[in-house]
Design a protein around this motif. Structure first.
Motif, PDB file in Angstrom:
ATOM      1  N   ARG A 148      53.688  18.577  -7.687  1.00  0.00           N
ATOM      2  CA  ARG A 148      53.037  19.817  -7.264  1.00  0.00           C
ATOM      3  C   ARG A 148      51.533  19.642  -7.060  1.00  0.00           C
ATOM      4  NH1 ARG A 148      55.729  21.410 -11.931  1.00  0.00           N
ATOM      5  NH2 ARG A 148      53.801  22.167 -12.897  1.00  0.00           N
ATOM      6  N   MET A 149      51.029  18.416  -7.223  1.00  0.00           N
ATOM      7  CA  MET A 149      49.591  18.192  -7.136  1.00  0.00           C
ATOM      8  C   MET A 149      49.256  17.071  -6.166  1.00  0.00           C
ATOM      9  SD  MET A 149      48.141  18.896 -10.960  1.00  0.00           S
ATOM     10  CE  MET A 149      48.500  20.450 -11.787  1.00  0.00           C
ATOM     11  N   ILE A 150      49.816  17.160  -4.973  1.00  0.00           N
ATOM     12  CA  ILE A 150      49.524  16.139  -3.967  1.00  0.00           C
ATOM     13  C   ILE A 150      48.224  16.440  -3.230  1.00  0.00           C
ATOM     14  CG2 ILE A 150      51.971  15.635  -3.704  1.00  0.00           C
ATOM     15  CD1 ILE A 150      51.824  17.096  -0.962  1.00  0.00           C
ATOM     16  N   ASN A 151      47.828  17.722  -3.189  1.00  0.00           N
ATOM     17  CA  ASN A 151      46.610  18.135  -2.495  1.00  0.00           C
ATOM     18  C   ASN A 151      45.710  18.918  -3.434  1.00  0.00           C
ATOM     19  OD1 ASN A 151      48.240  18.936   0.683  1.00  0.00           O
ATOM     20  ND2 ASN A 151      47.475  16.993  -0.078  1.00  0.00           N
ATOM     21  N   ALA A 152      44.410  18.861  -3.162  1.00  0.00           N
ATOM     22  CA  ALA A 152      43.422  19.675  -3.860  1.00  0.00           C
ATOM     23  C   ALA A 152      42.521  20.299  -2.803  1.00  0.00           C
ATOM     24  CB  ALA A 152      42.597  18.829  -4.834  1.00  0.00           C
ATOM     25  N   GLN A 179      27.806  13.087  -9.975  1.00  0.00           N
ATOM     26  CA  GLN A 179      28.821  14.058 -10.383  1.00  0.00           C
ATOM     27  C   GLN A 179      28.935  15.243  -9.438  1.00  0.00           C
ATOM     28  OE1 GLN A 179      28.781  15.249 -14.495  1.00  0.00           O
ATOM     29  NE2 GLN A 179      28.285  13.205 -15.236  1.00  0.00           N
ATOM     30  N   ASP A 180      27.844  15.623  -8.790  1.00  0.00           N
ATOM     31  CA  ASP A 180      27.855  16.784  -7.905  1.00  0.00           C
ATOM     32  C   ASP A 180      27.970  16.321  -6.452  1.00  0.00           C
ATOM     33  OD1 ASP A 180      27.592  19.150  -6.569  1.00  0.00           O
ATOM     34  OD2 ASP A 180      25.561  19.605  -7.285  1.00  0.00           O
ATOM     35  N   VAL A 181      29.149  16.496  -5.878  1.00  0.00           N
ATOM     36  CA  VAL A 181      29.365  16.096  -4.483  1.00  0.00           C
ATOM     37  C   VAL A 181      29.612  17.317  -3.600  1.00  0.00           C
ATOM     38  CG1 VAL A 181      30.199  13.782  -5.006  1.00  0.00           C
ATOM     39  CG2 VAL A 181      31.821  15.693  -4.954  1.00  0.00           C
ATOM     40  N   SER A 182      29.138  18.469  -4.027  1.00  0.00           N
ATOM     41  CA  SER A 182      29.390  19.701  -3.279  1.00  0.00           C
ATOM     42  C   SER A 182      28.869  19.619  -1.852  1.00  0.00           C
ATOM     43  CB  SER A 182      28.760  20.901  -4.002  1.00  0.00           C
ATOM     44  OG  SER A 182      27.366  20.689  -4.225  1.00  0.00           O
ATOM     45  N   ALA A 183      27.800  18.848  -1.627  1.00  0.00           N
ATOM     46  CA  ALA A 183      27.250  18.726  -0.273  1.00  0.00           C
ATOM     47  C   ALA A 183      28.186  17.969   0.664  1.00  0.00           C
ATOM     48  CB  ALA A 183      25.885  18.028  -0.324  1.00  0.00           C
ATOM     49  N   PRO A 216      41.451  23.456 -13.326  1.00  0.00           N
ATOM     50  CA  PRO A 216      41.481  22.620 -14.539  1.00  0.00           C
ATOM     51  C   PRO A 216      41.952  21.190 -14.298  1.00  0.00           C
ATOM     52  CG  PRO A 216      42.319  24.805 -15.032  1.00  0.00           C
ATOM     53  CD  PRO A 216      42.130  24.751 -13.544  1.00  0.00           C
ATOM     54  N   ALA A 217      42.937  21.007 -13.422  1.00  0.00           N
ATOM     55  CA  ALA A 217      43.481  19.662 -13.202  1.00  0.00           C
ATOM     56  C   ALA A 217      42.556  18.789 -12.372  1.00  0.00           C
ATOM     57  CB  ALA A 217      44.843  19.758 -12.529  1.00  0.00           C
ATOM     58  N   PHE A 218      41.636  19.416 -11.617  1.00  0.00           N
ATOM     59  CA  PHE A 218      40.839  18.670 -10.644  1.00  0.00           C
ATOM     60  C   PHE A 218      39.355  18.575 -10.981  1.00  0.00           C
ATOM     61  CE2 PHE A 218      44.091  20.680  -7.581  1.00  0.00           C
ATOM     62  CZ  PHE A 218      45.018  19.681  -7.834  1.00  0.00           C
ATOM     63  N   ARG A 219      38.833  19.479 -11.808  1.00  0.00           N
ATOM     64  CA  ARG A 219      37.376  19.536 -11.986  1.00  0.00           C
ATOM     65  C   ARG A 219      36.812  18.309 -12.702  1.00  0.00           C
ATOM     66  NH1 ARG A 219      37.920  24.872 -15.765  1.00  0.00           N
ATOM     67  NH2 ARG A 219      38.650  23.888 -17.697  1.00  0.00           N
ATOM     68  N   GLY A 271      39.834  11.569  -1.784  1.00  0.00           N
ATOM     69  CA  GLY A 271      40.814  11.708  -2.844  1.00  0.00           C
ATOM     70  C   GLY A 271      40.168  11.774  -4.210  1.00  0.00           C
ATOM     71  N   ILE A 272      40.948  12.222  -5.172  1.00  0.00           N
ATOM     72  CA  ILE A 272      40.571  12.142  -6.575  1.00  0.00           C
ATOM     73  C   ILE A 272      41.705  11.433  -7.295  1.00  0.00           C
ATOM     74  CG2 ILE A 272      39.029  14.138  -6.645  1.00  0.00           C
ATOM     75  CD1 ILE A 272      41.360  15.830  -7.593  1.00  0.00           C
ATOM     76  N   TRP A 273      41.382  10.785  -8.417  1.00  0.00           N
ATOM     77  CA  TRP A 273      42.409  10.025  -9.121  1.00  0.00           C
ATOM     78  C   TRP A 273      42.194  10.133 -10.633  1.00  0.00           C
ATOM     79  CZ3 TRP A 273      41.354   5.524 -12.123  1.00  0.00           C
ATOM     80  CH2 TRP A 273      40.021   5.082 -12.075  1.00  0.00           C
ATOM     81  N   THR A 274      43.201   9.759 -11.367  1.00  0.00           N
ATOM     82  CA  THR A 274      43.110   9.764 -12.816  1.00  0.00           C
ATOM     83  C   THR A 274      44.176   8.842 -13.389  1.00  0.00           C
ATOM     84  OG1 THR A 274      42.938  11.196 -14.782  1.00  0.00           O
ATOM     85  CG2 THR A 274      44.687  11.696 -13.217  1.00  0.00           C
ATOM     86  N   THR A 275      44.095   8.588 -14.685  1.00  0.00           N
ATOM     87  CA  THR A 275      45.106   7.779 -15.370  1.00  0.00           C
ATOM     88  C   THR A 275      45.820   8.642 -16.401  1.00  0.00           C
ATOM     89  OG1 THR A 275      43.442   7.020 -16.976  1.00  0.00           O
ATOM     90  CG2 THR A 275      43.868   5.607 -15.066  1.00  0.00           C
ATOM     91  N   TRP A 276      47.111   8.401 -16.552  1.00  0.00           N
ATOM     92  CA  TRP A 276      47.929   9.150 -17.511  1.00  0.00           C
ATOM     93  C   TRP A 276      48.693   8.174 -18.380  1.00  0.00           C
ATOM     94  CZ3 TRP A 276      53.343   9.547 -18.134  1.00  0.00           C
ATOM     95  CH2 TRP A 276      53.767  10.577 -18.990  1.00  0.00           C
TER      96      TRP A 276
END
Length: 263
Positions: free
Chosen positions: A90-94, A204-208, A103-106, A148-153
């Protein structure tokens, strides 16, 4: 949304194109590494480009330098706090508009961004029955860098030398120009001029950087009608990206006053 794309180049070629080190190990589809895939679907293994501070033998980071590498990830982000990796389905896109607040992406958008190399992505045109698939691809054969964003589980039930699951999600943004005539959303494509900023592990801030790509980049993209065989994830091969008869490429025309530069 972005639910299907093509990734054809091997990690050695991607390492050259993205000025990175191939850290995928021995390249072998039998070993679980992605082979050329004309129909990449969620939950498949994909190549990702990351940039991190390297660690020494004791696990300490060298904060004076960074290393850009090609790694293997699974498409479908599994947050560190997840109890079941199936949540990745359910989290292929952000969405770029809300990625900093979900919460899952920030966390990943601050600390674990990546580029997902693609030869193009697929989208299905609204208002047609059946829906007509299009392949959005650069005409010069270069790769697109999907944000993309990534993480480890880590599986809490794992024992011994179990390895973590490395997973990712594709950022999407509002479609612009002719792309909006096919679908209202599109993957966020990062221009090469912004790769360094997007991958910077200390930024950390890539809003631009969040939002549709510049007109120059979109001007290289062809909107190519392709066979509906791509609808079935079991279908693969170069025939999926070939133009079907009856349509001409849709050109990109920059709107008057549209910015021509990007960070």
């Amino acid at each position: 949304m972005c639910g299907r794309y093509a990734s054809i180049k091997d990690p050695g070629a991607l390492a050259v194109e993205f000025d990175a080190v191939d850290a995928t190990g021995t390249y072998s589809s039998e070993a679980g590494y992605p082979a050329a895939d004309y129909n990449v679907a969620p939950m498949k293994s994909v190549f990702g480009v990351v940039q991190r501070h390297p660690r020494d033998a004791d696990g300490n980071r060298d904060m004076d330098r960074t290393e850009r590498t090609i790694r293997v990830m699974r498409w479908g982000l599994v947050p560190k706090w997840a109890k079941d990796p199936a949540i990745g389905n359910r989290m292929i896109n952000a969405r770029a508009e809300t990625v900093t607040s979900k919460p899952a992406f920030r966390g990943p958008i601050k600390h674990s961004r990546c580029l997902l190399p693609a030869d193009g992505w697929y989208e299905w045109q609204r208002g047609t029955t059946p829906k007509q698939p299009y392949f959005m691809t650069p005409g010069d054969g270069s790769s697109l860098a999907l944000a993309g964003i990534w993480t480890t589980w880590w599986d809490p039930r794992a024992e011994g030398d179990a390895q973590p699951l490395v997973s990712c999600a594709v950022l999407t943004t509002e479609a612009v120009g002719p792309l909006a005539e096919v679908h209202e959303r599109m993957p966020m494509v990062v221009p090469d001029s912004a790769w360094r900023h997007w991958l910077d592990p200390d930024l950390q801030d890539v809003s631009a950087l969040l939002g549709p790509p510049p007109g120059e980049l979109l001007g290289r993209i062809e909107l190519r009608p392709v066979s509906r065989a791509v609808n079935n994830v079991r279908n693969n091969g170069a025939g999926l990206v070939e133009r079907v008869a009856g349509d001409e490429p849709v050109p990109w025309e920059r709107e008057p006053g549209e910015p021509s530069a990007e960070v």
